[in-house]
Design a protein around this motif. Structure first.
Motif, PDB file in Angstrom:
ATOM      1  N   GLU A 318       0.802  -1.219   0.000  1.00 58.53           N
ATOM      2  CA  GLU A 318       0.000   0.000   0.000  1.00 58.53           C
ATOM      3  C   GLU A 318       0.837   1.272   0.000  1.00 58.53           C
ATOM      4  O   GLU A 318       0.460   2.281  -0.624  1.00 58.53           O
ATOM      5  N   PHE A 319       1.988   1.283   0.663  1.00 61.10           N
ATOM      6  CA  PHE A 319       2.769   2.525   0.778  1.00 61.10           C
ATOM      7  C   PHE A 319       3.250   3.047  -0.575  1.00 61.10           C
ATOM      8  O   PHE A 319       3.541   4.239  -0.734  1.00 61.10           O
ATOM      9  N   LEU A 320       3.295   2.180  -1.602  1.00 64.58           N
ATOM     10  CA  LEU A 320       3.742   2.603  -2.928  1.00 64.58           C
ATOM     11  C   LEU A 320       2.628   3.275  -3.728  1.00 64.58           C
ATOM     12  O   LEU A 320       2.864   3.764  -4.837  1.00 64.58           O
ATOM     13  N   ARG A 321       1.408   3.329  -3.163  1.00 64.65           N
ATOM     14  CA  ARG A 321       0.297   3.994  -3.838  1.00 64.65           C
ATOM     15  C   ARG A 321       0.260   5.491  -3.558  1.00 64.65           C
ATOM     16  O   ARG A 321      -0.505   6.226  -4.195  1.00 64.65           O
ATOM     17  N   LYS A 322       1.058   5.958  -2.637  1.00 62.66           N
ATOM     18  CA  LYS A 322       0.959   7.352  -2.217  1.00 62.66           C
ATOM     19  C   LYS A 322       1.395   8.305  -3.339  1.00 62.66           C
ATOM     20  O   LYS A 322       2.465   8.167  -3.914  1.00 62.66           O
ATOM     21  N   GLU A 323       0.529   9.286  -3.638  1.00 63.38           N
ATOM     22  CA  GLU A 323       0.848  10.348  -4.591  1.00 63.38           C
ATOM     23  C   GLU A 323       0.989  11.672  -3.843  1.00 63.38           C
ATOM     24  O   GLU A 323       0.332  11.881  -2.824  1.00 63.38           O
ATOM     25  N   ASN A 324       1.830  12.566  -4.374  1.00 64.94           N
ATOM     26  CA  ASN A 324       1.909  13.896  -3.774  1.00 64.94           C
ATOM     27  C   ASN A 324       0.835  14.801  -4.394  1.00 64.94           C
ATOM     28  O   ASN A 324       0.000  14.343  -5.173  1.00 64.94           O
ATOM     29  N   VAL A 325       0.862  16.076  -4.073  1.00 64.24           N
ATOM     30  CA  VAL A 325      -0.182  16.994  -4.541  1.00 64.24           C
ATOM     31  C   VAL A 325      -0.147  17.167  -6.059  1.00 64.24           C
ATOM     32  O   VAL A 325      -1.130  17.610  -6.666  1.00 64.24           O
ATOM     33  N   ASN A 326       0.970  16.793  -6.696  1.00 64.96           N
ATOM     34  CA  ASN A 326       1.096  16.907  -8.153  1.00 64.96           C
ATOM     35  C   ASN A 326       0.771  15.601  -8.870  1.00 64.96           C
ATOM     36  O   ASN A 326       1.084  15.440 -10.047  1.00 64.96           O
ATOM     37  N   HIS A 327       0.149  14.668  -8.144  1.00 68.70           N
ATOM     38  CA  HIS A 327      -0.228  13.358  -8.687  1.00 68.70           C
ATOM     39  C   HIS A 327       0.980  12.536  -9.113  1.00 68.70           C
ATOM     40  O   HIS A 327       0.913  11.743 -10.052  1.00 68.70           O
ATOM     41  N   VAL A 328       2.093  12.711  -8.443  1.00 70.34           N
ATOM     42  CA  VAL A 328       3.303  11.925  -8.692  1.00 70.34           C
ATOM     43  C   VAL A 328       3.426  10.859  -7.599  1.00 70.34           C
ATOM     44  O   VAL A 328       3.290  11.172  -6.417  1.00 70.34           O
ATOM     45  N   PRO A 329       3.674   9.573  -7.983  1.00 72.15           N
ATOM     46  CA  PRO A 329       3.843   8.513  -6.978  1.00 72.15           C
ATOM     47  C   PRO A 329       5.152   8.694  -6.210  1.00 72.15           C
ATOM     48  O   PRO A 329       6.191   8.124  -6.561  1.00 72.15           O
TER      49      PRO A 329
END
Length: 474
Positions: A318-329
């Motif tokens: 699951e931790f690899l699904r995180k995106e930042n505010v710019n939709h970058v993983p």
């Protein structure tokens, strides 16, 4: 999934395909191929590669059109056809190939800069590793600003890198001499090359390296503005890069096989210098620097995207699904670039060269290519999505079968050394696979998957012992 403002148009997808394929491989083709084969074997090898990779491009196009709901390309096709562990293994192998490929690009980039600044040596000196590390993290923070912005910069560098390549082909075509090309056509004068079949087999990993990235558009399928553009970008990108094979063939009509084999990489620079003088080497070196910068950006994007796509449907943790505010993983990007940094440091101690890293990266991608081709066969055999398309079904089945046979041939051509080294790199992935399964509360392996995993562990154990004992090496 990102919103419409972050979607990629056809031009950006083509640039991702071409930008991924045209990195450093083409600039080093004359020496890399001459090191393994004479002119005759080279033509046979490129014919096999051209047919094999064209069928693979058509498989990716067909699967993109017939299975538009599957995001992530090579990983998603393996999972849909052959289960979770095969899907995970394809994602894992592709990811490792991508970031090891970036390490090789870093080595080649600073080896090329060594032409102007001798302190960089062969790209694996301390100053080279320090500067490569700075470049790595500059790219890292550029990508964190946004996928679409990074893709735009990649499009610009892709256009820029084509200029010296086209110029080389034009000059080389004018300077081409048929008597040089046909001299020792089958490499009989150099017993170290072996038989014609040996020559063809030994050049295979180099030719495949040129076309790795052919799946780039399918990896970004979830971010495409139009799903139909994914298949178009794949085929258009492949045909464009196939024309660049002339770099290799024309070089063999300018310098003899032994001369080409003795060139320093990027060997295109040596060939052009032989024709026009020192400015030719300078032009190619500058072109390669631009090309590698673009390829590093493309593959940085692909490294993060393959982890993100496979984490989004719970094949990766699951931790690899995180995106930042710019939709970058973001987490996937940090993990990928952290390992690139580690391997850059390792090159200081084991003198890893561009070619050895290239072979290892290429061997890791053979499994994802095979499972994608096999899934194309599976769809056609079952008739899935072909309810009212009998003739098209037979055509797609033939293409997927040829692509599958080609993928098996590549495993044979790679040889036992790289098969074992691949097993050593595949084995640790089971830790992340088990974590993802436990997050879902599911058993880790099915019965068949346990057998496959045991086989991988045995191969990994043999490879580890081989590295320790010295009968295997990177």
């Amino acid at each position: 999934m990102s919103d419409s403002a972050n979607k990629l148009k056809l031009g950006a997808l083509i640039a991702l395909v071409v930008g991924s394929m045209v990195g450093g491989g083409i600039f080093s083709l004359p020496q890399n191929i001459a090191n393994s084969a004479g002119a005759g074997a080279t033509l046979i090898g490129w014919l096999i590669t051209g047919v094999g990779m064209l069928t693979l491009a058509f498989v990716f196009q067909t699967l993109a059109n017939r299975k538009p709901e599957l995001d992530g390309g090579v990983y998603a096709y393996a999972k849909a056809g052959f289960g979770d562990y095969m899907g995970f293994s394809s994602a894992w192998g592709y990811w490792i190939s991508a970031w090891i490929g970036n390490v090789s690009y870093m080595v080649l980039l600073f080896s090329t800069l060594g032409y102007f600044f001798p302190v960089f040596g062969e790209g694996n000196t301390l100053p080279a590793v320090i500067c490569a590390s700075v470049l790595l993290w500059l790219l890292h923070f550029l990508v964190l600003r946004g996928i679409k912005e990074a893709a735009f910069i990649n499009t610009i560098t892709t256009i820029a890198k084509m200029v010296p390549l086209v110029l080389f082909i034009v000059i080389a075509a004018i300077a081409f001499k048929m008597d040089v090309f046909t001299s020792d056509f089958w490499g009989a004068g150099n017993t170290e090359l072996g038989s014609v079949m040996d020559q063809v087999r030994n050049m295979m990993l180099v030719t495949v390296w040129v076309f790795i990235g052919i799946e780039g558009a399918s990896i970004f399928s979830a971010r495409a503005e139009k799903r139909s553009d994914v298949g178009k970008a794949t085929v258009i990108g492949f045909v464009g890069v196939l024309l660049l094979v002339l770099v290799n063939v024309l070089s063999q009509g300018i310098m003899a096989q032994a001369e080409l084999a003795g060139l320093k990489n990027p060997s295109m620079a040596g060939v052009l210098e032989h024709v026009v003088g020192p400015w030719g080497a300078q032009l190619i070196s500058i072109g390669l620097i631009v090309s590698l910068a673009g390829a590093l950006l493309s593959w940085t994007l692909l490294c993060a995207e393959i982890l993100f796509a496979s984490a989004r449907d719970h094949t990766m943790p699951e931790f690899l699904r995180k995106e930042n505010v710019n939709h970058v993983p973001a987490n996937a990007l940090w993990l990928s670039n952290g390992l690139i940094q580690l391997f850059l440091i390792i090159t200081l101690f084991n003198s890893s060269t561009y070619l050895s890293l290239l072979y290892l990266a290429t061997s890791m991608i053979l499994v994802p290519y095979f499972w994608s081709s096999a899934y194309g066969v599976l769809l056609a055999v079952r008739g899935e999505t072909y309810e009212n398309a009998g003739g098209e079904r037979n055509k797609d089945l033939l293409i997927a079968l040829i692509s599958s046979i080609y993928a098996i041939w590549l495993v044979y051509a790679a040889g036992i050394q790289y098969l074992l080294l691949s097993a050593l790199l595949y084995a640790p992935g089971a830790i992340l696979f088990a974590k993802a399964k436990r997050e879902l509360g599911q058993p880790v392996f099915t019965g068949v998957e346990k057998i496959i995993f045991v086989a991988v562990l045995i191969g990994a154990a043999i490879a580890a012992y081989g590295l320790y004992d010295g009968f295997l090496s990177l």
